[in-house]
Design a protein around this motif. Structure first.
Motif, PDB file in Angstrom:
ATOM      1  N   ALA A  16       0.854  -1.200   0.000  1.00  0.00           N
ATOM      2  CA  ALA A  16       0.000   0.000   0.000  1.00  0.00           C
ATOM      3  C   ALA A  16       0.882   1.238   0.000  1.00  0.00           C
ATOM      4  O   ALA A  16       0.974   1.960   1.006  1.00  0.00           O
ATOM      5  CB  ALA A  16      -0.927  -0.011   1.209  1.00  0.00           C
ATOM      6  N   PRO A  17       1.562   1.519  -1.099  1.00  0.00           N
ATOM      7  CA  PRO A  17       2.485   2.664  -1.143  1.00  0.00           C
ATOM      8  C   PRO A  17       1.786   4.006  -1.015  1.00  0.00           C
ATOM      9  O   PRO A  17       2.436   5.011  -0.728  1.00  0.00           O
ATOM     10  CB  PRO A  17       3.155   2.516  -2.520  1.00  0.00           C
ATOM     11  CG  PRO A  17       2.177   1.718  -3.339  1.00  0.00           C
ATOM     12  CD  PRO A  17       1.505   0.790  -2.380  1.00  0.00           C
ATOM     13  N   GLY A  18       0.474   4.030  -1.196  1.00  0.00           N
ATOM     14  CA  GLY A  18      -0.248   5.295  -1.110  1.00  0.00           C
ATOM     15  C   GLY A  18      -0.552   5.744   0.305  1.00  0.00           C
ATOM     16  O   GLY A  18      -0.952   6.898   0.526  1.00  0.00           O
ATOM     17  N   PHE A  19      -0.382   4.859   1.298  1.00  0.00           N
ATOM     18  CA  PHE A  19      -0.639   5.239   2.693  1.00  0.00           C
ATOM     19  C   PHE A  19       0.354   6.326   3.128  1.00  0.00           C
ATOM     20  O   PHE A  19       1.522   6.312   2.733  1.00  0.00           O
ATOM     21  CB  PHE A  19      -0.498   4.048   3.636  1.00  0.00           C
ATOM     22  CG  PHE A  19      -1.609   3.040   3.521  1.00  0.00           C
ATOM     23  CD1 PHE A  19      -2.673   3.228   2.652  1.00  0.00           C
ATOM     24  CD2 PHE A  19      -1.598   1.885   4.296  1.00  0.00           C
ATOM     25  CE1 PHE A  19      -3.695   2.294   2.554  1.00  0.00           C
ATOM     26  CE2 PHE A  19      -2.598   0.948   4.212  1.00  0.00           C
ATOM     27  CZ  PHE A  19      -3.653   1.148   3.327  1.00  0.00           C
ATOM     28  N   GLN A  20      -0.117   7.217   3.986  1.00  0.00           N
ATOM     29  CA  GLN A  20       0.774   8.209   4.587  1.00  0.00           C
ATOM     30  C   GLN A  20       1.367   7.600   5.855  1.00  0.00           C
ATOM     31  O   GLN A  20       0.674   7.451   6.862  1.00  0.00           O
ATOM     32  CB  GLN A  20       0.012   9.493   4.915  1.00  0.00           C
ATOM     33  CG  GLN A  20      -0.585  10.186   3.700  1.00  0.00           C
ATOM     34  CD  GLN A  20      -1.102  11.566   4.040  1.00  0.00           C
ATOM     35  OE1 GLN A  20      -0.383  12.404   4.573  1.00  0.00           O
ATOM     36  NE2 GLN A  20      -2.373  11.816   3.732  1.00  0.00           N
ATOM     37  N   GLN A  21       2.635   7.239   5.795  1.00  0.00           N
ATOM     38  CA  GLN A  21       3.284   6.581   6.922  1.00  0.00           C
ATOM     39  C   GLN A  21       3.453   7.569   8.081  1.00  0.00           C
ATOM     40  O   GLN A  21       3.958   8.677   7.904  1.00  0.00           O
ATOM     41  CB  GLN A  21       4.635   6.016   6.500  1.00  0.00           C
ATOM     42  CG  GLN A  21       4.542   4.923   5.453  1.00  0.00           C
ATOM     43  CD  GLN A  21       3.792   3.704   5.977  1.00  0.00           C
ATOM     44  OE1 GLN A  21       3.939   3.324   7.142  1.00  0.00           O
ATOM     45  NE2 GLN A  21       2.995   3.085   5.108  1.00  0.00           N
ATOM     46  N   THR A  22       3.043   7.128   9.263  1.00  0.00           N
ATOM     47  CA  THR A  22       2.985   7.990  10.451  1.00  0.00           C
ATOM     48  C   THR A  22       3.616   7.256  11.630  1.00  0.00           C
ATOM     49  O   THR A  22       3.468   6.042  11.771  1.00  0.00           O
ATOM     50  CB  THR A  22       1.522   8.343  10.787  1.00  0.00           C
ATOM     51  OG1 THR A  22       0.888   8.878   9.614  1.00  0.00           O
ATOM     52  CG2 THR A  22       1.446   9.356  11.913  1.00  0.00           C
ATOM     53  N   VAL A  23       4.311   8.008  12.484  1.00  0.00           N
ATOM     54  CA  VAL A  23       4.887   7.420  13.700  1.00  0.00           C
ATOM     55  C   VAL A  23       4.438   8.219  14.913  1.00  0.00           C
ATOM     56  O   VAL A  23       4.060   9.392  14.806  1.00  0.00           O
ATOM     57  CB  VAL A  23       6.433   7.384  13.643  1.00  0.00           C
ATOM     58  CG1 VAL A  23       6.913   6.437  12.570  1.00  0.00           C
ATOM     59  CG2 VAL A  23       7.011   8.776  13.443  1.00  0.00           C
ATOM     60  N   GLY A  24       4.496   7.564  16.070  1.00  0.00           N
ATOM     61  CA  GLY A  24       4.040   8.196  17.302  1.00  0.00           C
ATOM     62  C   GLY A  24       5.146   8.627  18.225  1.00  0.00           C
ATOM     63  O   GLY A  24       4.921   8.795  19.428  1.00  0.00           O
ATOM     64  N   SER A  25       6.360   8.822  17.689  1.00  0.00           N
ATOM     65  CA  SER A  25       7.477   9.263  18.517  1.00  0.00           C
ATOM     66  C   SER A  25       8.396  10.158  17.704  1.00  0.00           C
ATOM     67  O   SER A  25       8.426  10.092  16.471  1.00  0.00           O
ATOM     68  CB  SER A  25       8.259   8.058  19.056  1.00  0.00           C
ATOM     69  OG  SER A  25       8.763   7.273  17.984  1.00  0.00           O
ATOM     70  N   LYS A  26       9.162  10.995  18.394  1.00  0.00           N
ATOM     71  CA  LYS A  26      10.080  11.902  17.731  1.00  0.00           C
ATOM     72  C   LYS A  26      11.335  11.145  17.275  1.00  0.00           C
ATOM     73  O   LYS A  26      11.758  10.194  17.921  1.00  0.00           O
ATOM     74  CB  LYS A  26      10.454  13.048  18.676  1.00  0.00           C
ATOM     75  CG  LYS A  26       9.279  13.904  19.087  1.00  0.00           C
ATOM     76  CD  LYS A  26       9.617  14.832  20.228  1.00  0.00           C
ATOM     77  CE  LYS A  26      10.407  16.019  19.789  1.00  0.00           C
ATOM     78  NZ  LYS A  26      10.541  17.035  20.871  1.00  0.00           N
TER      79      LYS A  26
END
Length: 449
Positions: free
Chosen positions: A412-422
């Motif tokens: 799913a290359p269209g997903f906006q990859q998101t993380v929950g830490s700096k």
């Protein structure tokens, strides 16, 4: 002239009687003593106890301010207590009321003491008020210690709040110092020793100097140069609009859309037969009527139920009964009826709703417990629903789960990859991370810019 002075002194006695009566329980004049010029305002035992009274005032003020500024996390506090006690109650509101009452009580005692000092009366705090002072001091210190251990991040919230409240706190502190100027000057003049005068006036002038200089350290991110203000932040509905409708239900997300939200946040669990559904808690006890329908299964993990069982449960009546937020507004009759008929929401339906309204989605994905059929294929099953069953456009999905991130990016290359830490910008770019999902207490104004 003598008669007029005696009359004025007699007419002034009821005021002093009220002050001494409430503070010392000494209502009659012969029970009171005036402070002689050059003498201490109270006996040695009272001199030792008066700093405890001031300390109780300071600690109760700090706790009341801290807890008042923690209102964004009241629901988390109540949820924590629900997990430990097994029933839902607005403990956050109770704690706020208790803190306010104790602060007002100790403030009243301090005001009475200042008035008695201004009238030249010796201080004698009644034993019942001494016990009350110890209780306020002990409660405030204990509460601050427990909150610091369990929710140490609240101090970050307090520090952030000063960017707004500092000017008002500063004005309030100056007002208090002005009111204290009379009793301080009176006792400084009456003191017969220079050392005593320095002890009285020195701290007062030091605090005044501190209040004079403290505006130099005040900072507000609202004061900015033209053109440096960043873009307007996106408004994401956390579990929908949980103050207007039962959390994680269709009604809750509809309310977010009605109020112009840019995105929807939720929590995803997978049923025993492989149907992803929305549920924050590990059990169904808090947000459904499982106790009425299946009283013996209230402690069972939500993922161990089949979808046929889950879809029959009511997910809205608890909202009207428990009132999960202390500042909830009253619902209209139509909204009450709609809330009472909410059921557990499927992930596929949630995604279709978001796609039809062009809203971003972000969710926490919970791995099923051991011996669950989808224990090891939970991410694959979730991706199958997102890509094949919901029809949502990929760019609307903010993918937060860290497990198998490379695999998710490949399918799913269209997903906006998101993380929950700096993390360093270089690491984020290398992992194709385009969004950060952080608690507001972890972000400074420099980070936001």
């Amino acid at each position: 002239v003598v008669r007029r002075r005696l009359l004025q002194r007699y007419e002034h006695q009821p005021f002093i009687s009220c002050l001494a009566g409430f503070y010392s329980c000494r209502w009659k004049r012969y029970q009171r003593r005036r402070t002689e010029p050059g003498k201490c305002c109270c006996k040695m035992r009272e001199c030792v106890f008066f700093p405890l009274l001031v300390g109780a005032f300071c600690f109760s003020l700090i706790f009341l301010y801290m807890w008042g500024e923690a209102k964004n996390d009241y629901n988390n506090f109540d949820w924590y207590n629900y997990g430990n006690l097994g029933f839902w109650f607005l403990w956050s509101l109770v704690l706020l009321i208790v803190a306010a009452i104790l602060f007002m009580y100790i403030t009243l005692l301090l005001v009475l003491a200042m008035c008695l000092l201004a009238e030249g009366q010796q201080l004698y705090l009644h034993w019942s008020h001494k016990i009350g002072t110890f209780l306020v001091l002990g409660f405030s210190i204990t509460a601050l210690f427990i909150l610091s251990v369990l929710w140490g991040d609240q101090w970050k919230t307090v520090r952030l709040s000063f960017q707004i409240t500092a000017p008002y706190l500063h004005i309030g502190a100056i007002t208090i110092m002005v009111l204290l100027s009379w009793p301080v000057a009176l006792h400084a003049i009456r003191a017969d020793k220079k050392v005593v005068q320095v002890i009285i006036v020195g701290p007062y002038l030091a605090i005044l100097l501190f209040l004079f200089l403290i505006p130099l350290g005040m900072y507000s991110p609202c004061i900015r140069e033209m053109g440096t203000l960043g873009p307007k932040p996106a408004l994401i509905g956390h579990r929908g609009s949980p103050m207007l409708a039962p959390e994680n239900t269709e009604m809750s997300f509809q309310k977010t859309i009605e109020h112009g939200g840019d995105g929807l946040e939720t929590d995803v669990t997978i049923s025993y037969d492989g149907i992803p559904f929305l549920m924050h808690d590990s059990t169904l006890r808090r947000t459904t009527n499982i106790k009425e329908v299946y009283p013996n299964d209230t402690a069972q993990n939500a993922a161990l139920f089949s979808w046929d069982t889950l879809k029959e449960l009511n997910a809205g009546t608890w909202f009207l009964k428990d009132k999960p937020f202390s500042c909830m507004g009253s619902l209209s009759r139509a909204d009450q009826n709609q809330a009472m008929n909410q059921s557990i929401y499927k992930l596929s339906n949630f995604l279709r709703l978001a796609d039809s309204q062009n809203k971003l989605v972000i969710f926490d994905l919970y791995r099923p417990p051991e011996k669950h059929p989808y224990r090891d294929s939970w991410i694959n099953r979730t991706l199958e629903v997102i890509l094949n069953e919901s029809g949502i456009r990929p760019h609307l999905v903010l993918w937060l789960e860290d497990d198998m991130r490379s695999f998710v990016q490949s399918v799913a290359p269209g997903f906006q990859q998101t993380v929950g830490s700096k993390a360093p910008v270089e690491d984020l770019l290398m992992d194709n991370i385009v969004k950060l999902n952080l608690a507001y207490t972890e972000m400074s104004s420099e980070d936001i810019r």
